[in-house]
Design an enzyme around this catalytic site. Structure first.
Site, PDB file in Angstrom:
ATOM      1  N   GLN A 102       0.792  -1.228   0.000  1.00  0.00           N
ATOM      2  CA  GLN A 102       0.000   0.000   0.000  1.00  0.00           C
ATOM      3  C   GLN A 102       0.825   1.279   0.000  1.00  0.00           C
ATOM      4  OE1 GLN A 102      -2.586  -1.891   3.214  1.00  0.00           O
ATOM      5  NE2 GLN A 102      -4.013  -0.467   2.268  1.00  0.00           N
ATOM      6  N   ARG A 148       4.429   0.332  12.366  1.00  0.00           N
ATOM      7  CA  ARG A 148       4.101  -1.004  11.851  1.00  0.00           C
ATOM      8  C   ARG A 148       4.149  -0.964  10.319  1.00  0.00           C
ATOM      9  NH1 ARG A 148      -1.646  -3.924  11.082  1.00  0.00           N
ATOM     10  NH2 ARG A 148      -0.748  -5.766  10.094  1.00  0.00           N
ATOM     11  N   HIS A 152       1.366  -9.415   4.747  1.00  0.00           N
ATOM     12  CA  HIS A 152       0.210  -8.518   4.649  1.00  0.00           C
ATOM     13  C   HIS A 152      -0.271  -8.585   3.193  1.00  0.00           C
ATOM     14  CE1 HIS A 152      -1.782  -4.815   6.639  1.00  0.00           C
ATOM     15  NE2 HIS A 152      -2.448  -5.037   5.523  1.00  0.00           N
ATOM     16  N   ASN A 163      -1.465 -10.947   8.653  1.00  0.00           N
ATOM     17  CA  ASN A 163      -2.491  -9.918   8.868  1.00  0.00           C
ATOM     18  C   ASN A 163      -3.878 -10.439   8.509  1.00  0.00           C
ATOM     19  OD1 ASN A 163      -3.236  -6.980   9.228  1.00  0.00           O
ATOM     20  ND2 ASN A 163      -3.906  -7.252   7.113  1.00  0.00           N
ATOM     21  N   GLU A 164      -4.842 -10.232   9.385  1.00  0.00           N
ATOM     22  CA  GLU A 164      -6.282 -10.406   9.114  1.00  0.00           C
ATOM     23  C   GLU A 164      -6.637 -11.645   8.284  1.00  0.00           C
ATOM     24  OE1 GLU A 164      -8.400  -7.019   7.630  1.00  0.00           O
ATOM     25  OE2 GLU A 164      -7.949  -5.806   9.382  1.00  0.00           O
ATOM     26  N   ASN A 198      -7.066  -5.559  14.851  1.00  0.00           N
ATOM     27  CA  ASN A 198      -7.481  -4.488  13.944  1.00  0.00           C
ATOM     28  C   ASN A 198      -8.956  -4.250  14.181  1.00  0.00           C
ATOM     29  OD1 ASN A 198      -4.934  -4.608  12.876  1.00  0.00           O
ATOM     30  ND2 ASN A 198      -5.549  -5.239  10.818  1.00  0.00           N
ATOM     31  N   TYR A 219     -12.149  -1.627  13.410  1.00  0.00           N
ATOM     32  CA  TYR A 219     -12.631  -0.471  12.634  1.00  0.00           C
ATOM     33  C   TYR A 219     -14.074  -0.089  12.932  1.00  0.00           C
ATOM     34  CZ  TYR A 219      -8.446  -0.283   9.741  1.00  0.00           C
ATOM     35  OH  TYR A 219      -7.152  -0.136   9.308  1.00  0.00           O
ATOM     36  N   GLU A 269      -4.350  -1.788  14.166  1.00  0.00           N
ATOM     37  CA  GLU A 269      -4.965  -0.865  13.195  1.00  0.00           C
ATOM     38  C   GLU A 269      -6.270  -0.342  13.760  1.00  0.00           C
ATOM     39  OE1 GLU A 269      -5.646  -2.176   9.114  1.00  0.00           O
ATOM     40  OE2 GLU A 269      -3.803  -3.358   9.189  1.00  0.00           O
ATOM     41  N   TRP A 321      -4.254   3.685  11.657  1.00  0.00           N
ATOM     42  CA  TRP A 321      -4.198   3.426  10.227  1.00  0.00           C
ATOM     43  C   TRP A 321      -4.767   4.643   9.531  1.00  0.00           C
ATOM     44  CZ3 TRP A 321      -2.137  -0.583   7.418  1.00  0.00           C
ATOM     45  CH2 TRP A 321      -2.340  -0.496   6.036  1.00  0.00           C
ATOM     46  N   GLU A 350      -5.578   1.654  -1.496  1.00  0.00           N
ATOM     47  CA  GLU A 350      -6.439   0.787  -0.684  1.00  0.00           C
ATOM     48  C   GLU A 350      -7.000  -0.371  -1.518  1.00  0.00           C
ATOM     49  OE1 GLU A 350      -7.130   0.608   2.481  1.00  0.00           O
ATOM     50  OE2 GLU A 350      -8.996  -0.535   2.516  1.00  0.00           O
ATOM     51  N   TRP A 351      -6.338  -1.482  -1.518  1.00  0.00           N
ATOM     52  CA  TRP A 351      -6.777  -2.750  -2.111  1.00  0.00           C
ATOM     53  C   TRP A 351      -7.717  -2.562  -3.307  1.00  0.00           C
ATOM     54  CZ3 TRP A 351      -3.013  -5.458  -0.501  1.00  0.00           C
ATOM     55  CH2 TRP A 351      -2.481  -5.226   0.760  1.00  0.00           C
ATOM     56  N   PHE A 409      -7.230   7.450   4.193  1.00  0.00           N
ATOM     57  CA  PHE A 409      -7.195   7.077   5.611  1.00  0.00           C
ATOM     58  C   PHE A 409      -6.124   7.843   6.395  1.00  0.00           C
ATOM     59  CE2 PHE A 409      -9.358   3.171   4.243  1.00  0.00           C
ATOM     60  CZ  PHE A 409     -10.115   2.830   5.349  1.00  0.00           C
TER      61      PHE A 409
HETATM   62  C1  NOJ Z   1      -7.213  -3.600   7.182  1.00  0.00           C
HETATM   63  C2  NOJ Z   1      -6.038  -3.930   6.330  1.00  0.00           C
HETATM   64  O1  NOJ Z   1      -5.080  -4.629   7.098  1.00  0.00           O
HETATM   65  C3  NOJ Z   1      -5.406  -2.708   5.686  1.00  0.00           C
HETATM   66  O2  NOJ Z   1      -4.472  -3.153   4.753  1.00  0.00           O
HETATM   67  C4  NOJ Z   1      -6.490  -1.836   5.088  1.00  0.00           C
HETATM   68  O3  NOJ Z   1      -5.978  -0.795   4.331  1.00  0.00           O
HETATM   69  C5  NOJ Z   1      -7.376  -1.341   6.202  1.00  0.00           C
HETATM   70  N1  NOJ Z   1      -8.017  -2.476   6.808  1.00  0.00           N
HETATM   71  C6  NOJ Z   1      -8.445  -0.345   5.764  1.00  0.00           C
HETATM   72  O4  NOJ Z   1      -9.347  -0.973   4.923  1.00  0.00           O
END
Ligand code: NOJ
Length: 477
Positions: free
Chosen positions: A25, A82, A126, A173-174, A305, A307, A383, A432, A439-440, A448
């Site tokens: 990212q 991180r 990640h 990660n996640e 993480n 959100y 995060e 974050w 962003e993916w 962000f």
């Molecule tokens: C979690 C992910 O680990 C991160 O890469 C992503 O950008 C954020 N969420 C926000 O969507």
């Protein structure tokens, strides 16, 4: 400063405050320094896969700007950063050839951080997977557990090369979000070559085994000498029943098992939750006795993480507004908005997009439920953040991000209550993200960052937003 919200009075001096990112990212330099192709670089180049049609090939250009960024981190006053190590940068062509230019890059980044007094907090995986591991039909990315031996080559190199200076390692990660968004929603690579829900369970299973194998390697070969710690990052949302009836309360319990329990029960207890076994039967892979033993207790700390929170109801009970489902077998529907139009979390501020609403009390509840289920393990909030709404259009609006200031204040407040009143063992908080990033599947649209970047600007200049200034003043307080 919010009355009473002062770092020195609420948090111990050893508490870590940082910002978080991931290699794909922020780094860019996609084909520089000997980096090989990664699954996200290929995926993003397929038309229609990324909302704004962009690729992560340059993004924030941390590859060239890391010194400038780390200097700014020091000015911000954080004591940890991180970031993740790009697997295709270290092993571009195969697990047999280490890319020395990649090693030099991470050595420079780590040295620069250490010199600035910012502790490197490193994620090993990640989602930045070398393309050759996806293409190899014997491996098929995370669909086969043959990938674990390749993962071990990569992590072994990282521990050997960087473990003298890196004292916090995150294996993966996640797993929950990454797997569901990849296998069920097909919005992550490889997209349509992983189809069907049972794949989610296989992919997550292999990721869990890879985590346990990496921890075992670190503990047996490195930990005594290097004196670091190792853990994993889980995304956990808070779930509220849409109504008071029993069916909705039961749906919440299923959500918890299929999110938190699915990923964390194996690493604490050595197996998946009983409820998942009952619902899924043969679809859910089994651990051997040895695998289960390796998994049990395979974390020195837990990365969380957090959100947002979601409304939950039994699947298909009513036509959901803005429905989202994680796993169909959990027989639940998730909602951003309930039938009366009530949003979970604050609607205040220009958040037009329903996702990523500010719900600080959800953080406190998630922390309380983690510690009641898994005990007193040290937790880092790895995060937590909020993106700008799509209705924020002008530069002034972006820079004067008072909603992000409030988001930070409210979450830091909730965190301090978790520590002091609920006695949860939280050791650090990472926002974050440091700068706006790629962003993916959305590309550059979601912002962000605490620092603004205009991705059209060839210099990719970083401008502090109001939130960066507030965070800096909090960190000094
Ligand atoms: C979690 C992910 O680990 C991160 O890469 C992503 O950008 C954020 N969420 C926000 O969507």
């Amino acid at each position: 400063m919010v009355a009473g919200l002062s770092r020195s009075s609420l948090f111990s001096p050893s508490f870590l405050f940082g910002v978080a990112s991931s290699s794909l990212q922020v780094e860019g330099g996609a084909s520089e320094g000997g980096r090989g192709n990664g699954i996200w670089n290929s995926f993003a180049s397929i038309p229609g896969k990324i909302t704004d049609g962009t690729t992560p090939d340059v993004t924030c250009d941390f590859f060239h700007k890391y010194e400038e960024d780390i200097l700014e981190m020091k000015r911000l006053g954080i004591n940890t950063y991180r970031f993740s190590i790009s697997w295709p940068r270290l092993f571009p062509e195969s697990s047999r050839e280490l890319n020395l230019e990649g090693v030099a890059f991470y050595n420079n980044v780590i040295d620069c951080l250490v010199k600035a007094g910012v502790a490197p907090f490193v994620t090993l995986y990640h989602w930045d997977l070398p393309q050759y591991l996806q293409d190899d039909l014997e491996i098929k990315g995370w669909l086969r557990n043959d990938i674990i031996q390749h993962f071990l080559v990569f992590v072994d190199a990282c521990f050997t090369l960087f473990g003298d200076r890196v004292k916090h390692w995150i294996t993966i990660n996640e797993i929950h979000m990454g797997t569901v968004v990849c296998c069920e929603l097909e919005m992550f690579p490889p997209g349509n070559s992983v189809k069907g829900m049972s794949d989610s369970y296989v992919v997550a299973h292999n990721l869990l085994l890879a985590h346990a194998a990496a921890v075992k390697l670190y503990r047996t070969k490195y930990q005594v000498n290097q004196q670091g710690s190792i853990g994993m990052v889980a995304d956990v949302q808070w779930y509220e029943p849409l109504s008071d009836i029993q069916e909705d309360r039961d749906a919440v319990l299923r959500c918890i098992e299929f999110n938190m329990g699915w990923i964390l029960d194996p690493v604490f207890f050595g197996d998946y939750p009983t409820m998942m076994r009952e619902i899924l039967g043969e679809k859910l892979p089994k651990f051997t006795k040895e695998q289960s033993e390796d998994l049990k207790g395979s974390m020195d700390f837990l990365g969380l993480n957090y959100y947002f929170a979601l409304w939950v109801t039994k699947a298909a009970k009513i036509k959901p507004l803005g429905m989202h489902t994680w796993l169909p077998e959990s027989q639940t529907n998730l909602f951003w908005v309930n039938a009366d139009g009530k949003l979970l979390g604050e609607a205040e501020g220009p958040y037009e997009s329903a996702m990523f609403r500010s719900c600080p009390w959800g953080l406190r509840k998630v922390l309380a439920s983690l510690s009641s289920r898994y005990g007193n393990i040290p937790i880092y909030i790895t995060e937590n953040g909020i993106k700008d709404s799509v209705i924020v259009r002008t530069l002034d609006e972006r820079l004067n991000d008072q909603w992000r200031v409030k988001f930070l204040q409210d979450h830091i407040q909730a965190l301090s209550e978790s520590i002091r009143e609920d006695k949860v063992n939280v050791k650090g908080y990472f926002h974050w993200s440091f700068t706006d990033t790629w962003e993916w599947f959305s590309g550059y649209a979601p912002h962000f960052g605490l620092y603004y970047i205009d991705f059209e600007d060839p210099q990719l200049h970083r401008t502090p937003k109001a939130s960066a200034r507030w965070f800096a003043s909090f960190l000094k307080s």
